[in-house]
Each structure stands twice: as C-alpha cells, then as structure tokens.
Design a protein around this motif. Structure first.
Motif, PDB file in Angstrom:
ATOM      1  N   ILE A   2       0.806  -1.208   0.000  1.00  0.00           N
ATOM      2  CA  ILE A   2       0.000   0.000   0.000  1.00  0.00           C
ATOM      3  C   ILE A   2       0.846   1.268   0.000  1.00  0.00           C
ATOM      4  N   CYS A  39      -7.925   8.244   0.506  1.00  0.00           N
ATOM      5  CA  CYS A  39      -8.544   6.993   0.972  1.00  0.00           C
ATOM      6  C   CYS A  39      -7.492   5.978   1.400  1.00  0.00           C
ATOM      7  N   LEU A  40      -6.448   5.829   0.611  1.00  0.00           N
ATOM      8  CA  LEU A  40      -5.402   4.860   0.948  1.00  0.00           C
ATOM      9  C   LEU A  40      -4.601   5.314   2.168  1.00  0.00           C
ATOM     10  N   GLN A  43      -6.602   4.460   5.128  1.00  0.00           N
ATOM     11  CA  GLN A  43      -6.522   3.017   5.359  1.00  0.00           C
ATOM     12  C   GLN A  43      -5.204   2.639   6.025  1.00  0.00           C
ATOM     13  N   LEU A  46      -5.248   3.720   9.671  1.00  0.00           N
ATOM     14  CA  LEU A  46      -6.055   2.817  10.490  1.00  0.00           C
ATOM     15  C   LEU A  46      -5.304   1.521  10.797  1.00  0.00           C
ATOM     16  N   THR A  47      -4.407   1.133   9.919  1.00  0.00           N
ATOM     17  CA  THR A  47      -3.597  -0.052  10.172  1.00  0.00           C
ATOM     18  C   THR A  47      -2.720   0.153  11.399  1.00  0.00           C
ATOM     19  N   LEU A  52      -6.045  -2.339  11.465  1.00  0.00           N
ATOM     20  CA  LEU A  52      -6.925  -2.769  10.379  1.00  0.00           C
ATOM     21  C   LEU A  52      -6.359  -4.004   9.690  1.00  0.00           C
ATOM     22  N   TRP A 151      -1.180  -6.517   1.307  1.00  0.00           N
ATOM     23  CA  TRP A 151      -1.647  -5.172   0.988  1.00  0.00           C
ATOM     24  C   TRP A 151      -1.222  -4.135   2.034  1.00  0.00           C
ATOM     25  N   LEU A 152      -1.279  -4.509   3.325  1.00  0.00           N
ATOM     26  CA  LEU A 152      -1.119  -3.513   4.388  1.00  0.00           C
ATOM     27  C   LEU A 152       0.185  -3.618   5.170  1.00  0.00           C
TER      28      LEU A 152
END
Length: 223
Positions: A2, A39-40, A43, A46-47, A52, A151-152
């Motif tokens: 990400i 948005c990313l 995200q 939040l991780t 997340l 992804w994160l």
C-alpha cells in the motif's frame, strides 16, 4: 504494497495537477487521484492506530522452573522484587531454568523498549502440584489473511499486545523471598541444619522442604 501505491498515486496526482493541459482534465484526473491518495492514506493510518486487517492471537506455554538456591536449600526458593514501589504485576524474578543451571533474573525491564516491557505482567500463585511451573500467555497482533498482509504490511505483524506470566509454586515446599530476604538464607539454613529437634537429615526430601519453608516463614524479617 500500500505504501508504494500511495507514493505512485501521489506522484501521479502532482503530475496531473501540474502538467495536464486543460482545467477540466486537471480537476477530473487530479481530483480522482487526490481522492484515492486520501482513501489509501486513511486506510494505512487505520492499520497503525486500529490494526486494520489484523486480529489478536494468544499462545500459551508452560515449563518447569527450579529453585534459585539450587541445592543450598531443601525448599524451593523464588526471588521476587517489584519493579516499582509495591507494583504487584511487574516483578523481576530469579530462578533456574534447568535443574543444574545457574539462577538468573527474568523479566528485567528493557530500558530501550519500556512500552513493551510494561505489557509483560508477572503473577505468583500457589498450587497443590509438586513442581513449580511458569505459564506464559502471550497475545500478539497477526494478519487475518495473506491478502491483508500483502496489501497492508509495513512491519507491524507480531506486535505484542499483552504477556501474562503466571508462576505456580507448590504451596508447602516453595517460598517467595525478596533479594533482601535471600541474603539471610545461608544463616537460616545453618540454623535449620543444627536444629536437633528437626532431625533434618532423617526426613524425606519433601518433608525437609516443608519444614524448611515453615522455618523460613517464621524467622525471616519482612520485605
């Protein structure tokens, strides 16, 4: 992944706002890229803040521990000192990991990682069993799926949530001492060995341990 996508979109967004020839294209393409970057970024934030895509996983392990006094005392000895003033859950314990090893300190706070050290708790309780054991319950953050990890993941997997170490001591044959009390042990053992009424050498090992524990509790000065 990400973070690389965010960097790529950020560069594309800057290029769109600067290089596109018409105002309409700048607003359309640049605006869309700006929304995606925001948005990313949310995200990714939040991780870190709410983990997340992760879940808490608890593992439990139990091992036998051995007296800090070795063969010096018939009774099992656990040395325990609080890290802070009267702190019941953060303690430094001294015991042996193997029957023939050397006593060493456990759960000493790491000055470079105090936050993680604070998450480690130590509790001492008694048991009817004959052996002293240490049960460790460790809770860490782990990824819910491989897709979420790909992804994160930016290195936060395995973060410690909480570690609870519970020492189970045989009620009649082990005793918990402070470092100050431990210094009195050699003198006390000499007194026990010379006690005619005790006839220490003639007793079975378990009875020797029980009698020694009783003697220690009676004569040692308070912590």
């Amino acid at each position: 992944m990400i973070i690389y996508i965010i960097i790529g979109l950020l560069l594309a967004m800057i290029g769109a706002w600067v290089a596109l020839p018409t105002r309409w294209l700048k607003i359309t393409v640049g605006g869309l890229l700006t929304i995606l970057v925001v948005c990313l970024t949310v995200q990714l934030t939040l991780t870190f803040t709410d983990h997340l895509g992760m879940r808490q996983v608890t593992t439990v392990s139990t091992k036998q521990i051995y007296s800090a006094a070795g063969q010096q005392s018939p009774a099992g000895i656990l040395v325990a000192d609080p890290v802070g003033k009267a702190d019941p859950v953060h303690q430094v314990l001294v015991y042996q990991d193997t029957p023939t090893g050397k006593a060493k300190a456990h759960f000493v706070p790491n000055q470079k990682h105090l936050t993680e050290s604070f998450k480690r708790q130590v509790k001492i309780t008694t048991t009817a069993k004959k052996n002293a054991t240490l049960t460790t319950k460790t809770t860490r953050w782990q990824w819910r799926s491989k897709q979420a990890e790909r992804w994160l993941n930016v290195g936060q997997a395995g973060e410690l949530v909480k570690e609870v170490n519970i020492v189970h001591l045989p009620q009649d044959t082990w005793v918990t001492l402070s470092t100050k009390q431990m210094q009195q042990l050699p003198t006390l053992m000499t007194q026990a060995a010379s006690e005619p009424a005790s006839q220490m050498a003639r007793l079975p090992a378990e009875e020797q341990a029980k009698l020694t524990v009783s003697l220690i509790k009676q004569q040692l000065t308070p912590r």
